[in-house]
Design a protein around this motif. Sequence first.
Motif, short mmCIF file in Angstrom:
data_model
loop_
_atom_site.label_atom_id
_atom_site.label_comp_id
_atom_site.label_asym_id
_atom_site.label_seq_id
_atom_site.Cartn_x
_atom_site.Cartn_y
_atom_site.Cartn_z
N LEU A 73 -8.55 22.38 13.87
CA LEU A 73 -7.23 23.02 13.88
C LEU A 73 -6.15 22.04 13.42
CD1 LEU A 73 -7.46 24.87 17.31
CD2 LEU A 73 -8.03 25.75 15.03
N ALA A 74 -5.18 22.56 12.71
CA ALA A 74 -4.11 21.72 12.17
C ALA A 74 -3.23 21.16 13.28
CB ALA A 74 -3.26 22.55 11.20
N LEU A 75 -2.82 19.90 13.09
CA LEU A 75 -1.84 19.28 13.97
C LEU A 75 -0.45 19.61 13.43
CD1 LEU A 75 -3.46 15.77 14.59
CD2 LEU A 75 -3.54 17.79 16.06
N ASN A 76 0.35 20.28 14.25
CA ASN A 76 1.66 20.77 13.81
C ASN A 76 2.80 20.13 14.61
OD1 ASN A 76 0.63 22.93 11.97
ND2 ASN A 76 -0.17 23.76 13.89
N GLY A 77 3.99 20.16 14.02
CA GLY A 77 5.20 19.77 14.73
C GLY A 77 5.58 18.31 14.63
N ILE A 78 4.67 17.46 14.17
CA ILE A 78 4.95 16.04 13.99
C ILE A 78 4.41 15.63 12.63
CG2 ILE A 78 4.55 13.69 14.85
CD1 ILE A 78 4.13 14.88 17.62
N ILE A 90 -0.36 19.19 22.09
CA ILE A 90 -0.71 20.11 23.15
C ILE A 90 -1.30 21.39 22.55
CG2 ILE A 90 1.65 21.06 23.17
CD1 ILE A 90 1.39 21.37 26.19
N GLU A 91 -2.29 21.96 23.23
CA GLU A 91 -2.90 23.20 22.76
C GLU A 91 -1.99 24.36 23.13
OE1 GLU A 91 -7.10 25.70 22.94
OE2 GLU A 91 -6.74 24.09 24.37
N SER A 92 -1.29 24.89 22.13
CA SER A 92 -0.27 25.90 22.41
C SER A 92 0.03 26.72 21.17
CB SER A 92 1.01 25.20 22.90
OG SER A 92 2.08 26.10 22.99
N ALA A 93 -0.05 28.03 21.29
CA ALA A 93 0.25 28.91 20.16
C ALA A 93 1.71 28.76 19.76
CB ALA A 93 -0.04 30.36 20.54
N GLY A 94 1.93 28.28 18.55
CA GLY A 94 3.29 28.12 18.05
C GLY A 94 4.10 27.07 18.78
N GLY A 95 3.46 26.29 19.65
CA GLY A 95 4.18 25.26 20.40
C GLY A 95 4.99 25.82 21.55
N SER A 96 4.69 27.04 21.99
CA SER A 96 5.49 27.68 23.02
C SER A 96 5.45 26.96 24.37
CB SER A 96 5.03 29.13 23.22
OG SER A 96 3.66 29.18 23.59
N ALA A 97 4.39 26.18 24.62
CA ALA A 97 4.27 25.49 25.91
C ALA A 97 4.97 24.13 25.93
CB ALA A 97 2.79 25.31 26.26
N PHE A 106 8.92 15.14 32.35
CA PHE A 106 10.09 14.28 32.18
C PHE A 106 11.39 14.87 32.73
CE2 PHE A 106 7.02 13.51 28.81
CZ PHE A 106 6.80 12.14 28.96
N GLY A 107 11.36 16.12 33.18
CA GLY A 107 12.59 16.74 33.65
C GLY A 107 13.61 16.78 32.52
N SER A 108 14.79 16.28 32.77
CA SER A 108 15.83 16.24 31.73
C SER A 108 15.91 14.87 31.07
CB SER A 108 17.19 16.59 32.34
OG SER A 108 17.52 15.69 33.40
N GLY A 109 14.95 13.99 31.39
CA GLY A 109 14.96 12.64 30.84
C GLY A 109 14.39 12.57 29.43
N ALA A 110 14.39 11.37 28.87
CA ALA A 110 13.87 11.16 27.53
C ALA A 110 12.37 11.45 27.49
CB ALA A 110 14.13 9.71 27.09
N ALA A 111 11.94 12.07 26.42
CA ALA A 111 10.53 12.46 26.28
C ALA A 111 10.01 12.03 24.92
CB ALA A 111 10.39 13.97 26.45
N PRO A 112 8.71 11.84 24.79
CA PRO A 112 8.12 11.50 23.50
C PRO A 112 8.08 12.73 22.60
CG PRO A 112 6.39 11.88 25.09
CD PRO A 112 7.69 11.95 25.85
N LEU A 113 7.73 12.52 21.34
CA LEU A 113 7.53 13.64 20.43
C LEU A 113 6.29 14.42 20.88
CD1 LEU A 113 8.13 12.04 16.90
CD2 LEU A 113 9.70 13.48 18.23
N VAL A 114 6.41 15.74 20.85
CA VAL A 114 5.29 16.60 21.26
C VAL A 114 5.02 17.61 20.15
CG1 VAL A 114 4.35 18.17 23.00
CG2 VAL A 114 5.96 16.36 23.69
N GLY A 115 3.81 17.57 19.61
CA GLY A 115 3.38 18.55 18.62
C GLY A 115 2.36 19.48 19.23
N TYR A 116 1.73 20.29 18.40
CA TYR A 116 0.79 21.28 18.96
C TYR A 116 -0.32 21.60 17.97
CZ TYR A 116 3.16 24.72 15.99
OH TYR A 116 3.66 25.40 14.92
N TYR A 117 -1.36 22.21 18.50
CA TYR A 117 -2.44 22.78 17.71
C TYR A 117 -2.82 24.10 18.36
CZ TYR A 117 -5.31 20.66 21.43
OH TYR A 117 -5.84 20.29 22.64
N SER A 118 -3.25 25.05 17.59
CA SER A 118 -3.60 26.35 18.16
C SER A 118 -4.60 27.07 17.27
CB SER A 118 -2.34 27.23 18.32
OG SER A 118 -1.70 27.44 17.07
N GLY A 119 -5.38 27.96 17.88
CA GLY A 119 -6.38 28.72 17.14
C GLY A 119 -7.66 28.83 17.94
N ASN A 120 -8.65 29.45 17.36
CA ASN A 120 -9.93 29.65 18.03
C ASN A 120 -10.86 28.47 17.84
OD1 ASN A 120 -9.17 32.30 18.81
ND2 ASN A 120 -9.77 33.09 16.80
N GLY A 121 -11.75 28.28 18.79
CA GLY A 121 -12.81 27.30 18.62
C GLY A 121 -12.60 25.98 19.31
#
Length: 223
Positions: A73-78, A90-97, A106-121
């Motif tokens: 599955l493609a790595l998206n968002g980064i 993170i495994e998430s359809a469209g990065g919704s999670a 992290f609450g409201s604090g600084a967070a790292p970059l987070v991308g996503y992958y999604s699909g079957n398999g």
Amino acid sequence: MMRKALPYLLLAFTTTVSFQANAGVAITEVAAWGSGNAPYEADWFELTNTGTSAINLSGWKVDDSSNAFASALALNGITSISAGQSVIFIESAGGSAIPSFISTWFGSGAAPLVGYYSGNGIGLSTSGDAVNVFNASGVVQASVTFGASDATSPYQTFDNAAGLNGAISTLSVIGKNGAFVAVNDATEIGSPGTITAVPEPETYALMIAGLGIMGLSARRKQA
């Protein structure tokens, strides 16, 4: 003649090996229990650039233990990872999670970059599985396998701060390698985005080889 050539051979060797070691990645953390035991309901892994130059992630993919680029599955968002940077996928359809993941850890604090992958398999199994990351040409860039994940609260991620390829089993411990308790969920322990990049094996090889050549040169001068 050989004595005069040694400094140039050392320079050429250093340049060649340094070029080979400039870019590299490691899967430095894995959480296979996220889909069933976290508020964001998703598994995830951390990818760290262990080299000295940015890495373009265009066309990169991920697969589990089936280890097949065709079904990965493609790595998206980064789009790229800077030298020494750690990012999360993170495994998430469209990065919704992603918003829930960031809020949980992290609450409201600084967070790292987070991308996503999604699909079957792909679905990281808590009974044991693997994470394989491919570049756009289908060549594996980083690969880890792991056994059964932490089954009781608090849930600890697999900590691969050593940047190993192959089997990993070390669980995250608070205060070690940047591990902490998630800000908004006391049942999760890990270090998403905070692991320090580790030197690649080629870096150590360069250091040892360089010292060896310098030692040989010094002995020849003394002779």
